[in-house]
Design a protein around this motif. Structure first.
Motif, short mmCIF file in Angstrom:
data_model
loop_
_atom_site.label_atom_id
_atom_site.label_comp_id
_atom_site.label_asym_id
_atom_site.label_seq_id
_atom_site.Cartn_x
_atom_site.Cartn_y
_atom_site.Cartn_z
N VAL A 299 0.89 -1.05 -0.05
CA VAL A 299 0.22 -0.08 -0.24
C VAL A 299 0.69 1.10 0.12
CG1 VAL A 299 -0.01 -0.26 2.52
CG2 VAL A 299 -2.02 1.09 1.06
N THR A 300 0.40 2.27 -0.62
CA THR A 300 1.11 3.41 -0.65
C THR A 300 0.35 4.72 -0.79
OG1 THR A 300 3.03 4.74 -1.91
CG2 THR A 300 1.33 3.57 -3.28
N CYS A 301 0.65 5.90 -0.32
CA CYS A 301 -0.54 7.08 -0.02
C CYS A 301 0.00 7.87 -1.30
CB CYS A 301 0.13 7.77 1.26
SG CYS A 301 -0.56 6.77 2.73
N LEU A 302 -1.30 8.02 -2.01
CA LEU A 302 -1.33 9.37 -2.84
C LEU A 302 -1.39 10.50 -2.25
CD1 LEU A 302 -1.51 10.21 -5.80
CD2 LEU A 302 -4.14 10.05 -5.77
N ASN A 303 -2.30 10.47 -1.06
CA ASN A 303 -2.24 11.90 -0.20
C ASN A 303 -2.88 11.29 0.98
OD1 ASN A 303 -5.26 11.73 -0.83
ND2 ASN A 303 -4.56 12.55 -2.84
N ASP A 304 -3.55 12.35 1.68
CA ASP A 304 -3.97 11.74 2.96
C ASP A 304 -5.51 11.37 3.19
OD1 ASP A 304 -1.73 12.69 4.31
OD2 ASP A 304 -2.59 14.53 4.97
N GLU A 305 -5.88 11.30 1.61
CA GLU A 305 -7.34 10.82 1.17
C GLU A 305 -7.53 9.61 0.45
OE1 GLU A 305 -9.93 12.57 2.87
OE2 GLU A 305 -8.29 14.01 3.59
N GLU A 306 -6.41 9.42 -0.27
CA GLU A 306 -6.29 8.08 -1.27
C GLU A 306 -5.10 7.43 -0.98
OE1 GLU A 306 -8.94 10.46 -4.51
OE2 GLU A 306 -6.73 10.79 -4.51
N ILE A 307 -5.53 5.88 -1.21
CA ILE A 307 -4.21 5.17 -1.18
C ILE A 307 -4.18 4.38 -2.27
CG2 ILE A 307 -3.87 5.01 1.44
CD1 ILE A 307 -5.68 2.43 1.16
N ASP A 312 -1.42 -10.08 -5.69
CA ASP A 312 -1.47 -11.02 -6.88
C ASP A 312 -2.62 -10.35 -7.83
OD1 ASP A 312 0.23 -12.31 -5.45
OD2 ASP A 312 -0.94 -14.05 -5.23
N GLY A 313 -1.97 -10.69 -9.16
CA GLY A 313 -2.91 -10.06 -10.38
C GLY A 313 -2.26 -8.92 -10.75
N SER A 314 -2.76 -8.64 -11.94
CA SER A 314 -2.24 -7.34 -12.65
C SER A 314 -2.89 -6.03 -12.35
CB SER A 314 -2.33 -7.48 -14.32
OG SER A 314 -3.65 -7.70 -14.59
N THR A 315 -3.74 -5.98 -11.63
CA THR A 315 -4.47 -4.71 -11.30
C THR A 315 -3.97 -3.90 -10.04
OG1 THR A 315 -6.47 -5.60 -12.27
CG2 THR A 315 -6.56 -3.60 -11.08
N MET A 316 -3.57 -2.69 -10.17
CA MET A 316 -3.45 -1.90 -9.21
C MET A 316 -4.57 -0.89 -8.74
SD MET A 316 0.47 -0.83 -10.41
CE MET A 316 -0.17 -0.44 -11.90
N LYS A 317 -5.13 -0.74 -7.49
CA LYS A 317 -6.28 -0.10 -7.18
C LYS A 317 -6.08 1.24 -6.27
CE LYS A 317 -8.79 -4.66 -7.52
NZ LYS A 317 -9.77 -5.64 -6.57
N LEU A 318 -6.94 2.04 -6.67
CA LEU A 318 -6.79 3.25 -5.79
C LEU A 318 -8.19 3.63 -5.04
CD1 LEU A 318 -5.46 6.25 -5.30
CD2 LEU A 318 -7.09 7.23 -7.21
N PHE A 319 -8.07 3.71 -3.58
CA PHE A 319 -9.15 3.86 -2.76
C PHE A 319 -9.07 4.80 -2.02
CE2 PHE A 319 -8.28 -0.95 -3.30
CZ PHE A 319 -9.68 -1.41 -3.23
N SER A 320 -10.40 5.30 -1.86
CA SER A 320 -10.94 6.33 -0.91
C SER A 320 -10.71 6.07 0.46
CB SER A 320 -12.25 6.81 -1.08
OG SER A 320 -12.59 7.91 0.13
N ILE A 321 -9.90 6.54 1.34
CA ILE A 321 -9.57 6.23 2.65
C ILE A 321 -10.78 6.27 3.52
CG2 ILE A 321 -8.17 6.72 4.79
CD1 ILE A 321 -5.95 7.70 2.90
N ASN A 322 -11.47 7.53 3.31
CA ASN A 322 -12.61 7.72 4.26
C ASN A 322 -13.88 6.70 4.03
OD1 ASN A 322 -11.22 9.62 5.89
ND2 ASN A 322 -11.87 11.26 4.52
#
Length: 553
Positions: A299-307, A312-322
């Protein structure tokens, strides 16, 4: 230390009667050489004082110290008239006072001077980054202004932009030279501290007496370089000359301020102190995010709101933290699983493709290959405070491991061996168990590697020297052997590493001292990161969840 008789073998014994160091093979020869004496042979230990030899009387050891002549003296010297009337002290008392003075000088270097030089280096580096942005904005302004004019003035536009680049180069060169000088001082201070450490650990009195940390030479801090911000003055159409019509650049000069930096002592006001956060007695889980990866790795932080997350698998995913909701998915270029992900200083996602031997960057929804390796395979990656990338990698046969620093796509540093030429990091010959080596940079610019194969956290400084190895703390929560996986650092220069076998996170300080465990019911923790507010995000391998944990006050 060598035997005083054969001068080749290591010291193992000690004659307390004759004050002679001996190896085992020479004990008999020494005791039979003078049977008139009762030789008291003792085992030599590290703490045994090694009295210096007398320069005036051969085979005599100095147990006293002449305060007037400032030299060690032996019993024969004392009995002679050479030091008649001089004040004498026991040399062990002089040794204790000397070590106390060295300790005070070392503390001055550690607590007052060294942090100032680190702060200067950080300030200069931040100004370099700021100038890059300001000059970029300046070039953009000139370009937009030039679009309103006819093609006849294109040459003038290009000339002004060239002037901007020349001015920028001049200022950045000046600042970079200043930064190099400061970093050189920092390296010298590190050498002084290491020399002091060696003296403090040594029982060789001659060695201790020869060490005098030169603190005063670092008290005169460098001049403060303060380049002015560039400006572009727009011209009016009523002006007669074409250059005035279009606009002109203000002249620049780099200013040096002799007393721009100050050494902060322990008497500084509370307002000037940096904000120091204390560890919570009971860390708290703030929220849990379900990623639905088959197995979650990092996991890595894009900013204080999103990671961003990967597994396993070819997909990287962006999530809202809150909200815990999926915002975006990005598939790797080759369809391989990403080995690791990280964020650059400019906010772009970087990932390593182990099987394709590439490091890739995502810009404007497009994937570009930054680095393609030959005979090596990338493992884990992090972005540094200067915008460089640090990449851990294995050779194609998995028998060698190293760290490589890249500026853009150019290799600028390789870290692989210690001072004795021995490998710093573990290796294997199994391509499916290649000893994970997550990597992070600390605020003091140390490079921290969680070497799973070595079951240790390896911390290397900028000069590529191993500072320390952290091999865990006992007792562990599950009483299993320490096996580090992910690693990150925070604004307090703490080093945090996951321990998947004990289902916890270890927190150590920048010098490798254990501080505490974070449990919070994490299950097989792997990758982790911190945001700007020092919240911790832990990727859990099998249950595919990211936990956000508050561990600082």
């Amino acid at each position: 230390m060598r035997c005083d008789l054969c001068e080749t073998a290591m010291v193992q014994m000690y004659c307390d009667t004759c004050l002679i160091n001996l190896c085992k093979a020479c004990v008999g020869e020494h005791t039979f050489s003078d049977e008139s004496k009762k030789h008291e042979i003792l085992r030599f230990q590290k703490s045994t004082p090694f009295y210096p030899g007398c320069t005036s009387h051969d085979k005599k050891r100095c147990e006293m110290f002449c305060n007037q002549c400032h030299i060690p003296v032996c019993v024969t010297c004392v009995a002679s008239n050479q030091h008649l009337g001089h004040e004498l002290s026991k040399i062990l008392e002089v040794l204790d006072k000397k070590k106390e003075k060295i300790m005070k000088e070392k503390n001055k270097l550690n607590e007052t001077i060294f942090p100032v030089y680190q702060s200067i280096a950080s300030e200069v580096q931040n100004r370099i980054s700021q100038l890059e942005k300001e000059y970029g904005d300046l070039s953009t302004a000139i370009t937009k202004h030039g679009e309103h004019w006819h093609r006849e003035i294109d040459k003038l536009v290009q000339k002004l932009k060239a002037d901007v680049e020349e001015m920028k180069t001049t200022q950045l060169h000046t600042l970079q030279k200043h930064l190099d000088e400061v970093n050189m001082k920092i390296s010298d201070i590190n050498d002084e501290i290491e020399s002091a450490d060696g003296a403090l650990d040594s029982y060789d009195i001659s060695t201790v007496l020869s060490v005098t940390p030169n603190v005063d030479q670092y008290k005169d801090l460098p001049q403060k370089i303060e380049p002015p911000s560039p400006k572009f003055s727009l011209g009016g159409i009523q002006d007669e000359e074409l250059g005035k019509l279009f606009g002109s650049l203000s002249s620049i000069s780099v200013q040096s301020e002799e007393h721009g930096y100050n050494i902060k002592t322990t008497q500084k006001s509370p307002e000037a102190s940096p904000v120091i956060k204390q560890l919570l007695d009971q860390p708290q889980t703030v929220t849990t995010i379900h990623t639905e990866h088959r197995k979650l790795h990092n996991v890595t932080c894009l900013n204080d709101e999103e990671i961003w997350t990967c597994g396993d698998g070819s997909t990287m995913k962006l999530f809202s933290i809150n909200r815990g909701s999926l915002l975006k998915s990005m598939r790797t270029k080759t369809g391989n699983s990403p080995q690791d992900i990280a964020m650059t200083n400019s906010g772009n996602l970087v990932y390593t493709d182990h099987w394709d031997s590439t490091v890739n960057i995502v810009k404007n929804e497009e994937i570009q290959t930054m680095i393609r390796l030959q005979n090596w395979k990338p493992l884990y990656v992090c972005s540094t405070s200067t915008g460089d990338l640090l990449v851990t990698m294995n050779s194609n046969d998995y028998k060698q491991s190293k760290i490589v620093r890249y500026s853009d796509s150019t290799e600028t540093q390789t870290i692989q061996f210690d001072d004795q030429g021995r490998p710093l990091f573990s290796s294997t010959d199994n391509p499916y168990n290649f000893c994970p080596k997550y990597i992070s940079e600390n605020r003091n610019l140390d490079i921290c590697v969680a070497d799973s194969g070595a079951r240790a956290v390896m911390v290397v400084n900028q000069a590529e020297k191993l500072r320390f190895r952290y091999t865990g703390h006992t007792p562990t929560p599950k009483n299993n052997l320490f096996r580090p996986r992910g690693i990150t650092t925070d604004n307090q220069s703490h080093i945090l590493t996951t321990d998947d076998k004990n289902h916890c996170v270890h927190i150590i300080d920048q010098d490798g001292q254990f501080l505490c465990y974070i449990d919070c019911r994490v299950n097989e923790p792997e990758g982790l990161c911190t945001d700007s507010k020092d919240n911790l995000f832990v990727a859990q391998y099998r249950n595919k969840q990211v936990k956000k944990i508050k561990y600082l006050q």
